[in-house]
Design a protein around this motif. Structure first.
Motif, mmCIF file in Angstrom:
data_model
loop_
_atom_site.group_PDB
_atom_site.id
_atom_site.type_symbol
_atom_site.label_atom_id
_atom_site.label_comp_id
_atom_site.label_asym_id
_atom_site.label_seq_id
_atom_site.Cartn_x
_atom_site.Cartn_y
_atom_site.Cartn_z
ATOM 1 N N ARG A 90 0.832 -1.214 0.000
ATOM 2 C CA ARG A 90 0.000 0.000 0.000
ATOM 3 C C ARG A 90 0.865 1.262 0.000
ATOM 4 O O ARG A 90 0.559 2.239 -0.670
ATOM 5 N N LEU B 206 2.307 1.663 -3.469
ATOM 6 C CA LEU B 206 1.300 2.153 -4.412
ATOM 7 C C LEU B 206 0.990 3.629 -4.171
ATOM 8 O O LEU B 206 0.585 4.341 -5.079
ATOM 9 N N GLY B 207 1.205 4.086 -2.932
ATOM 10 C CA GLY B 207 1.017 5.501 -2.616
ATOM 11 C C GLY B 207 1.946 6.406 -3.421
ATOM 12 O O GLY B 207 1.729 7.613 -3.530
ATOM 13 N N GLY C 200 2.160 6.276 -6.503
ATOM 14 C CA GLY C 200 1.516 6.503 -7.801
ATOM 15 C C GLY C 200 2.199 5.800 -8.943
ATOM 16 O O GLY C 200 2.312 6.338 -10.046
ATOM 17 N N SER D 160 -1.444 4.107 0.245
ATOM 18 C CA SER D 160 -2.506 4.431 -0.689
ATOM 19 C C SER D 160 -3.825 3.933 -0.113
ATOM 20 O O SER D 160 -3.854 2.953 0.632
ATOM 21 N N VAL D 161 -4.928 4.590 -0.443
ATOM 22 C CA VAL D 161 -6.225 4.141 0.055
ATOM 23 C C VAL D 161 -6.901 3.217 -0.956
ATOM 24 O O VAL D 161 -7.896 2.566 -0.649
ATOM 25 N N GLN D 162 -6.341 3.162 -2.176
ATOM 26 C CA GLN D 162 -7.003 2.342 -3.202
ATOM 27 C C GLN D 162 -6.820 0.849 -2.901
ATOM 28 O O GLN D 162 -5.940 0.461 -2.137
ATOM 29 N N ASP D 163 -7.673 0.022 -3.526
ATOM 30 C CA ASP D 163 -7.579 -1.425 -3.335
ATOM 31 C C ASP D 163 -6.317 -1.956 -4.005
ATOM 32 O O ASP D 163 -5.833 -1.393 -4.979
ATOM 33 N N PRO E 189 -4.339 -4.235 -6.497
ATOM 34 C CA PRO E 189 -4.796 -4.670 -7.825
ATOM 35 C C PRO E 189 -4.971 -6.183 -7.891
ATOM 36 O O PRO E 189 -4.412 -6.908 -7.073
#
Lengths: 88, 601
Positions: free
Chosen positions: B61, B64-65, B67, B163-166, B168
């Motif tokens: 995470r 992924l933060g 970007g 990152s707050v996104q799931d 992948p």
């Protein structure tokens, strides 16, 4: 320079020269300025053996990355001294 | 600190997962894991796969933060440490591609190491790079002029915002990792291995090569940037839910007894290494050690990564017999990064099998005619011997081909070609080399010479020009490049190869250099400078021969003919009285087994 550091310098250098004397040297003399890579026939296996002797003698752990800037016997002695002085 | 246990209630699954991440999801349901030993033989870090998954997901995470694009490359300085393992698995969860980078250093090797890192990072186009704190200054230097998104130590990464996104989803045909087949500075070759590819190989090895069971436990000192260290000891134990114990490569090189001590304490069942590693350990074992150790559980001691000589293995078996080590544990195998890892394995619980063949036939016709050594000795026939590398793993197709690409029959030596689900998809960003190595219909040209007999593979020669010393691949181009950096040495003036060393059954690197200089002092200085550069960049000794111009042989198309240069060199040595000793039966056929290479070059 205090007597103690002087003694340590000498002890380290003496230990190194004693162990290095086992390996063939290209010039006549083995001394502090001998270039470990250029003047000595010492491969990585032998180098590991030397480092083990050093670690056991001085009760230190010699990280491999410290070899990066070691060229002469003196350079190696300096790195060892630093490790001995920072010994926990 | 306690090491993780060897057994648990979780049912053994032999790598039947679509992706590495799903393999870790399953392993995380059990209690096994990874353990790291220091030079004193103590566990200094231990994590169950459950811990590892939790930490890897958290780190994924954070990465992924930054970007990053899916599939962005992450360079990892692969010191044997818990950090590398955590980062490797974080990449799997984040959909990023880990690229192990070497963590090795020779005397005065600063500049050479930085150049090597820079070359690899540039070649794989890394967006992110990590080094443990001790190696960080080199990585910083190597990336100073490159536009990476982030370069840091593990602590630096842990300070990033997640990152707050799931996370992948990962496709089985996405890249699992890129493995550089050598530490080559100027000619890096990045083997691209997909998720399904490496898992197919691990499944094959676990089911057929090693016949893994639920009480298996792995132990290794191999570096993580080496294919065997990475696939067989990081991915395979995880994908089969087994515990694994690691000793740092440097610690092994200094104190090889610690490897044996570690395996004794844990009742390790599977280990691996090049013949050189077993030899080093055998040299240091004391009789008092062997009596107090228990290696009776060790059922698989894989031997690979270089030509196998039986003698070091015999020495090891004799020294460790009092510890209950069985010589039938030795498992000769053949493999390469281009096939993920394993290709063929000898039979389990068998003694080494050696094929004795007529050396003259082998040399002249590349035919392996079997003979009985005692009779051959009486008839004064020279004998070559080759270690049986076993049957191919079932998913491989094999073809032995001559220089024109025609299939050869049994007992005819030629280039080994392989096809199957564990073969790489390509060399990273190197279409030319990919086309040269991998045919449109999926056949990989291994560059190794071998023959088949009764379904068993015998490897008789090296990759075309590769120099292999102490299990490490060294590209001749790299040694030649060092020579060519010297004033007065032109682009076409150097040839590097290896010859058998007389003292210890290892290979010795040779550099033949065409030199116009007449002044003896300057000639001696040139030799000394190049020897010293080779030693600081590769940590090996190198024989350097200066020859007149136009000595080095070339092919009709003007390319350097290294195999011929090597034969010429041996011829000069012989003529000069530095004789190449006739080979007794029980030494490896390191000289005449090169003959087929001449036909192929």
């Amino acid at each position: 320079m205090s007597h103690e550091t002087q003694d340590l310098d000498q002890e380290i250098m003496q230990t190194l020269l004693t162990h290095l004397a086992r390996f063939p040297t290209k010039s006549d003399e083995l001394n502090a300025q001998t270039d470990l890579a250029a003047d000595m026939n010492i491969d990585s296996v032998n180098m590991m053996e030397l480092l083990m002797e050093v670690e056991d003698t001085f009760d230190i752990s010699f990280p491999l990355n410290m070899m990066a800037n070691v060229n002469t016997v003196q350079d190696l002695a300096d790195q060892i001294k630093q490790l001995v002085e920072n010994r926990p | 600190m306690q090491a993780t246990g060897s057994s648990h209630a979780l049912a053994l699954r032999r790598a039947d997962f679509p992706t590495l991440k799903e393999a870790l999801d399953y392993a995380a349901q059990g209690q096994t894991g990874v353990n790291f030993y220091n030079a004193r033989g103590e566990v200094y870090a231990s994590a169950t796969y459950r811990d590892l998954k939790r930490d890897a997901v958290a780190l994924a995470r954070r990465m992924l933060g930054l970007g990053l694009e899916p599939g962005a490359r992450v360079g990892l300085v692969a010191e044997t440490s818990p950090h590398f393992v955590r980062f490797f698995w974080a990449c799997q969860y984040a959909g990023l591609v880990p690229v192990p980078l070497p963590a090795t250093m020779h005397i005065g090797g600063h500049a050479g190491y930085v150049a090597q890192l820079r070359g690899l990072i540039e070649n794989c186009g890394a967006s992110v790079a990590m080094a443990p704190v001790e190696w960080m200054s080199f990585l910083e230097e190597a990336t100073a002029d490159a536009a990476l998104t982030f370069v840091g130590t593990p602590d630096d990464f842990d300070a990033l915002d997640p990152s707050v996104q799931d996370l992948p989803s990962i496709a089985p045909d996405s890249i699992a990792y890129i493995q550089y087949t050598s530490g080559s500075t100027r000619f890096p070759r990045g083997v691209v291995i997909d998720q399904a590819t490496v898992l197919a190989n691990i499944r094959d090895m676990a089911e057929h090569g090693l016949k893994m069971a639920s009480d298996d436990r792995f132990g290794s000192w191999l570096p993580f940037y080496h294919d065997m260290g990475l696939v067989a000891f990081i991915m395979m134990p995880m994908a089969t839910q087994r515990s694994v114990d690691f000793l740092g490569t440097q610690d092994f090189a200094m104190r090889p007894r610690k490897w044996l001590e570690m395996m004794s304490a844990n009742r390790t069942t599977i280990t691996s290494g090049p013949p050189f590693g077993y030899d080093l350990a055998a040299m240091r074992v004391r009789a008092s050690d062997a009596e107090k150790w228990d290696l009776s559980a060790l059922r698989v001691a894989c031997v690979g990564a270089e030509m196998i000589n039986p003698e070091p293995l015999q020495r090891f078996a004799e020294a460790l017999a009092p510890a209950g080590f069985k010589s039938t544990a030795f498992l000769p195998c053949y493999g390469m990064a281009e096939c993920s890892l394993g290709i063929s394995f000898a039979g389990l619980d068998e003694e080494l099998k050696i094929d004795y063949v007529d050396a003259e036939n082998m040399q002249q016709d590349s035919v392996a005619n079997p003979l009985v050594p005692e009779e051959a000795l009486k008839a004064k026939r020279r004998v070559s011997r080759f270690v049986d590398c076993g049957a191919l793993l079932p998913s491989f197709d094999i073809a032995i081909r001559d220089e024109n690409g025609n299939d050869l029959p049994e007992r005819h030596a030629g280039v080994v070609h392989l096809r199957g689900p564990s073969v790489m998809s390509r060399y990273f960003k190197d279409e030319g080399m990919t086309r040269e190595t991998l045919s449109a219909d999926g056949w990989l040209d291994t560059g190794d010479i071998g023959y088949l007999a009764n379904g068993r593979l015998f490897v008789t020669g090296r990759k075309k020009d590769m120099i292999i010393i102490h299990g490490r691949n060294i590209w001749p181009e790299d040694l030649e490049y060092i020579a060519k950096t010297q004033p007065g040495v032109n682009y076409t003036d150097a040839a590097a190869f290896s010859v058998p060393s007389e003292k210890d059954q290892q290979e010795t690197a040779v550099l033949v250099i065409q030199c116009r200089e007449r002044d003896e002092i300057k000639r001696a200085r040139l030799v000394k400078t190049i020897a010293s550069l080779v030693r600081s960049e590769f940590g090996i000794d190198c024989v350097i021969e200066l020859v007149p111009t136009r000595t080095l042989p070339r092919t009709s198309s003007g390319k350097l003919a290294r195999a011929r240069a090597r034969l010429d060199f041996l011829g000069r040595r012989r003529a000069a009285g530095a004789e190449v000793k006739p080979e007794p039966i029980d030494t490896a056929p390191v000289d005449h087994d090169r003959a087929p290479i001449r036909n192929i070059a």
